[in-house]
Design a protein around this motif. Structure first.
Motif, PDB file in Angstrom:
ATOM      1  N   ARG A  36       0.869  -1.178   0.000  1.00 51.91           N
ATOM      2  CA  ARG A  36       0.000   0.000   0.000  1.00 51.91           C
ATOM      3  C   ARG A  36       0.903   1.224   0.000  1.00 51.91           C
ATOM      4  NH1 ARG A  36      -4.390  -0.737   4.554  1.00 51.91           N
ATOM      5  NH2 ARG A  36      -4.592   1.395   3.869  1.00 51.91           N
ATOM      6  N   LEU A  37       0.759   2.079  -1.007  1.00 49.80           N
ATOM      7  CA  LEU A  37       1.590   3.277  -1.179  1.00 49.80           C
ATOM      8  C   LEU A  37       0.752   4.519  -0.890  1.00 49.80           C
ATOM      9  CD1 LEU A  37       3.306   2.209  -4.522  1.00 49.80           C
ATOM     10  CD2 LEU A  37       4.137   1.876  -2.190  1.00 49.80           C
ATOM     11  N   PHE A  38       1.265   5.378   0.008  1.00 52.93           N
ATOM     12  CA  PHE A  38       0.523   6.552   0.450  1.00 52.93           C
ATOM     13  C   PHE A  38       1.087   7.869  -0.088  1.00 52.93           C
ATOM     14  CE2 PHE A  38      -0.172   3.206   3.471  1.00 52.93           C
ATOM     15  CZ  PHE A  38      -1.520   3.297   3.771  1.00 52.93           C
ATOM     16  N   GLY A  39       2.214   7.831  -0.756  1.00 47.92           N
ATOM     17  CA  GLY A  39       2.820   9.053  -1.273  1.00 47.92           C
ATOM     18  C   GLY A  39       3.776   9.680  -0.270  1.00 47.92           C
ATOM     19  N   GLN A  40       4.233  10.856  -0.633  1.00 48.24           N
ATOM     20  CA  GLN A  40       5.256  11.567   0.133  1.00 48.24           C
ATOM     21  C   GLN A  40       4.630  12.756   0.852  1.00 48.24           C
ATOM     22  OE1 GLN A  40       8.149  13.871  -2.217  1.00 48.24           O
ATOM     23  NE2 GLN A  40       9.705  12.596  -1.267  1.00 48.24           N
ATOM     24  N   THR A  41       5.003  12.986   2.106  1.00 48.28           N
ATOM     25  CA  THR A  41       4.488  14.151   2.832  1.00 48.28           C
ATOM     26  C   THR A  41       5.586  15.154   3.178  1.00 48.28           C
ATOM     27  OG1 THR A  41       4.694  13.001   4.959  1.00 48.28           O
ATOM     28  CG2 THR A  41       2.553  12.864   3.844  1.00 48.28           C
ATOM     29  N   ARG A  42       6.831  14.820   2.908  1.00 50.47           N
ATOM     30  CA  ARG A  42       7.962  15.743   3.086  1.00 50.47           C
ATOM     31  C   ARG A  42       8.931  15.501   1.952  1.00 50.47           C
ATOM     32  NH1 ARG A  42      10.842  19.136   6.223  1.00 50.47           N
ATOM     33  NH2 ARG A  42      13.040  18.770   6.596  1.00 50.47           N
ATOM     34  N   PRO A  43       9.192  16.497   1.112  1.00 51.04           N
ATOM     35  CA  PRO A  43      10.136  16.309   0.007  1.00 51.04           C
ATOM     36  C   PRO A  43      11.542  15.992   0.507  1.00 51.04           C
ATOM     37  CG  PRO A  43       8.868  18.331  -0.282  1.00 51.04           C
ATOM     38  CD  PRO A  43       8.588  17.825   1.104  1.00 51.04           C
TER      39      PRO A  43
END
Length: 164
Positions: A36-43
């Motif tokens: 399950r991939l949730f994406g990035q929240t801090r570059p």
């Protein structure tokens, strides 16, 4: 690059929802595994970062099941969870790719300088007349080093330069 192999016999998530400080290429070797991939929240997060990234969203951006021979790329900093919840044992390998950032370059440079004696000695103190004269562009009337934004003249107190 680093490599790890993960074997699972139960559907329990081994690490929960988390992110890695390096990019990962996943190769499913045997059985099946849910990603399950949730994406990035801090570059561009780093291992020793200045702050923790915000929590990921509750719902994943992608919910995938990998089978033998499948590949998955997970970018650095992407929140993800992994479980072998498909009803059998599972085996996958991950190949981690370290980022090359300016911080890595500075860390490497610091490691190189540690071996040189001139970079391990104490910095000179500015409280002696000799140290003041050596750092203040030839004048001994103040203790400000010449590389600061202050300047002075004999008989006058230090002042801020106009270019500041």
């Amino acid at each position: 690059m680093r490599a790890n192999v993960y074997a699972s016999w139960t559907p329990t998530e081994g690490f929960g929802v988390h992110w890695d400080d390096h990019a990962v290429l996943v190769v499913q070797l045997d059985g099946a595994k849910r990603w399950r991939l949730f994406g990035q929240t801090r570059p561009a997060p780093l291992y020793r970062d200045t702050e923790l990234p915000p929590e990921p969203p509750a719902e994943p951006l992608a919910d995938l099941v990998l089978h033998p021979g499948d590949l998955l790329y997970v970018p650095r900093g992407w929140w993800h969870s992994v479980s072998a919840d498909q009803g059998g044992p599972s085996l996958h390998a991950t190949f981690g790719f370290e980022p090359h950032t300016p911080v890595n370059l500075l860390d490497w440079l610091a490691e190189q300088l540690i071996s040189r004696e001139e970079f391990r000695t104490d910095l000179p103190l500015l409280d002696t007349p000799e140290a003041q004269a050596a750092t203040c562009a030839g004048c001994a009337s103040c203790s400000w080093p010449s590389w600061t934004t202050r300047s002075c003249w004999p008989g006058t107190p230090p002042r801020w330069t106009a270019g500041r």
